[in-house]
Design an enzyme around this catalytic site. Sequence first.
Site, PDB file in Angstrom:
ATOM      1  CD  GLN A  14      42.288  45.799  51.565  1.00 60.03           C
ATOM      2  OE1 GLN A  14      42.899  46.512  52.359  1.00 60.03           O
ATOM      3  NE2 GLN A  14      41.883  46.247  50.389  1.00 60.03           N
TER       4      GLN A  14
ATOM      5  CB  SER B 128      48.385  43.321  46.301  1.00 61.70           C
ATOM      6  OG  SER B 128      48.461  44.499  45.549  1.00 61.70           O
TER       7      SER B 128
ATOM      8  CB  CYS C  95      37.258  46.912  43.102  1.00 61.41           C
ATOM      9  SG  CYS C  95      38.911  46.671  43.693  1.00 61.41           S
TER      10      CYS C  95
END
Lengths: 401, 375
Positions: free
Chosen positions: B178, B198, B320
Amino acid sequence: MMYHEIMIRYGELSLKGKNRNVFIRKLRDNIRRIMKDLPTVKVKSEHDRMYLFAEEGQEIEEALERLSDVFGIQSFSPAVRCKADLETIKETAKRILSDMETEGKTFKVEVRRADKTFPLKTIELQQEMGGHLLPLFPGLVVRMKNPEIRLLIDIREDGAYLSTKTLQGAGGLPAGSNGHALLMLSGGIDSPVAGYLMMKRGLKLDVIHFHSPPFTSEQSKQKVVELAERLSAFGTRIRMHTIHFTEIQQAVQDAVPSALTMTTMRRMMMKIADRVREEIGAKAIVTGESLGQVASQTLDSLSAINEVTTTPVLRPLIAVDKLDIISIAEKIGTYETSIRPFEDCCTIFTPSNPATKPKTDKVIYYEGNADFGPMIEKAVAEREIIELPLKKEEDPFSDLL
Amino acid sequence: MIYFDNSATTMPDDRVLDTFVKSSKAFFANPSSLHRLGIEADRLLERASEQVAELAGMPGGKVVFTSGGTEADNLALFGLARGNRSHGKKIIVSAIEHPAVLQSIPQLEAEGFMVERVHVGRDGVIDMADLDRKLTADTSVVSIMHVNNETGAIQPLEEAGKLIRAKTRAVFHSDTVQSFGKIPVPISENGPDAISVSAHKIHGLEGSGALILKKRHELQPILFGGGQQEGLRSGTVPVAHAAALAKAMRLSVEERDLAPYADWRNDLVRYFGTFSKVMVLGSENNAPHILSVAIRGIKGEIAVNALQEREIYVSTSSACSSRSRKESHVLQAMGVPDDYRHGVIRISFGRMNTAGEIEKFKEVFNSFMETIERV
């Protein structure tokens, strides 16, 4: 603190009498060449120092990094130049120290006064500066021997140079100032180190490499190109001669008993190297041989191989242990490349039982089974030659990454 | 459309897509192949890897390309725990880690590791005293995320690192999924030894991420097969994904300061302050691109629905977990009051947002609040 200048001190070459100017010019040219892509860098040489200037601070940073690889430099310091009057020098020194951690550090002012017209004598200026700076930075502790902060003030005709940091140079003599030789470069660990050590003594090098397609791959050749390119970072441009060796190797297999193929193969390499050396006007051949390291490096083998030429064969690693060679290879950045696992032409035709004590007369006798002369001439004539460092080609990945 | 759900995923940048397409076409060969095409693909892969390590602040480090953040986190935990057994069998994680870390715990415990969770305070930041208590000489791995995905709380990695180094020989991993490209990741002496990233959180592609380590740190693989990536992750290396990740990382670092996230966030914090029913979660020290607020007495999904009617996309606490309807472990850990806990929405910015969109959001949110007042 932004530095715009680097003061460069010569190494051993300060001692050389008549050749001195040649050495200095060589060093200056070498420095200019490796800084060529830094557009604002200028280099000026004087009798006892060289100065490098750049407008861009970033270029100074880059130049500092590159200088540590240049032979013929004893040490160098990033410096600030200011007007050579007392007030300006004081102000500049204060600015330099304010950017440093001074609390509890030992300190000394050193003055060199090349410009004797400066009104204060060396000792007077030292005292004046100490008296000015110590109250401003009360954390400093004066110490004459091995101080942590050594403020150097160099008074010269074009200004005062102030510096606090001295970086170690690579030592040696400027590459190319001491003649020209041909290095036999395999893809292994030793030969690049041998080349490096000889360059450090001022030799300009060409390199020769033996390539046996399809038994050796394009990658194994590429690896040698990279090694030669790495060596070229230490001084002069390097020409690389690649010999196509397959035909001769096959002829050797047919002509001599397997225990002697390795000796004959080395003799052929040496003959070819000597012919190339002659053509390029070099005076010696350099190899990475180390006594007793492998079968081809026993005293008997070396002697049988050396028999083909009267040219001086320089073997700087002859008395150096493998581990010490490796540590130099690591230091000069060739080790990682050298250990990449590709077959080279020496390993591929290695007999299972090479003679460690080949008899020279026997070797010569068997070599009579084939007519190597024309093959050698052909290999020399058809060699590929490239210049290193390679011209930077467009990076094929730059727009991708 | 106003897309404020960048912590869930981001819109891919055209320049990254371009890299992906071009690399897929020109460097399609298997980078392990011996022939020239393979060697060229391998060179691109190597350059991408170098660039990823440099951008992570770990020049010369190890890069393991993975299928994303979850695999990178799993690889870090299992790979480092199994490889560093000689240091001890204790693993410490924060209580607010991503499920990629927390849900690995039962399996780690089944393998005989002891896992401890470090508490967080109301501000969502780990309790240093608790970390200090839990760190013992037999701790082999510590994993603390950099920025929490639900609240944006920034964890003090360097302070934690100092404690970890002083008391243990543990390898320090941080999930920076993040934070990377949004705020600088502290890779100093005290910073983490390894980080997970990511691609799709930084305008790259889904299905791609990396674990980046200062050095190998005895990492063991969790995928077995052809021994690619120096045996650390078997499976044909997707060169185009690696190149696209390197590009996405470069753009996100280079263009980090172009979008004034902090101004937008502060503006919205002031704005939300004018509503008595809205509580801003986390402190002002939080990461500037994530803002979570809790609305008293309603469910978060009502706000999500109402806003999307007007083409504004936000999420409940985290994408999520938002469909699983479970209570957020992070909000529990932070002690958010009961009547607020169900009404959390998360607004997260990306590089493609604009100041005009913030104004438009306020307008729409005003009318939403009027609606719920009337109910």
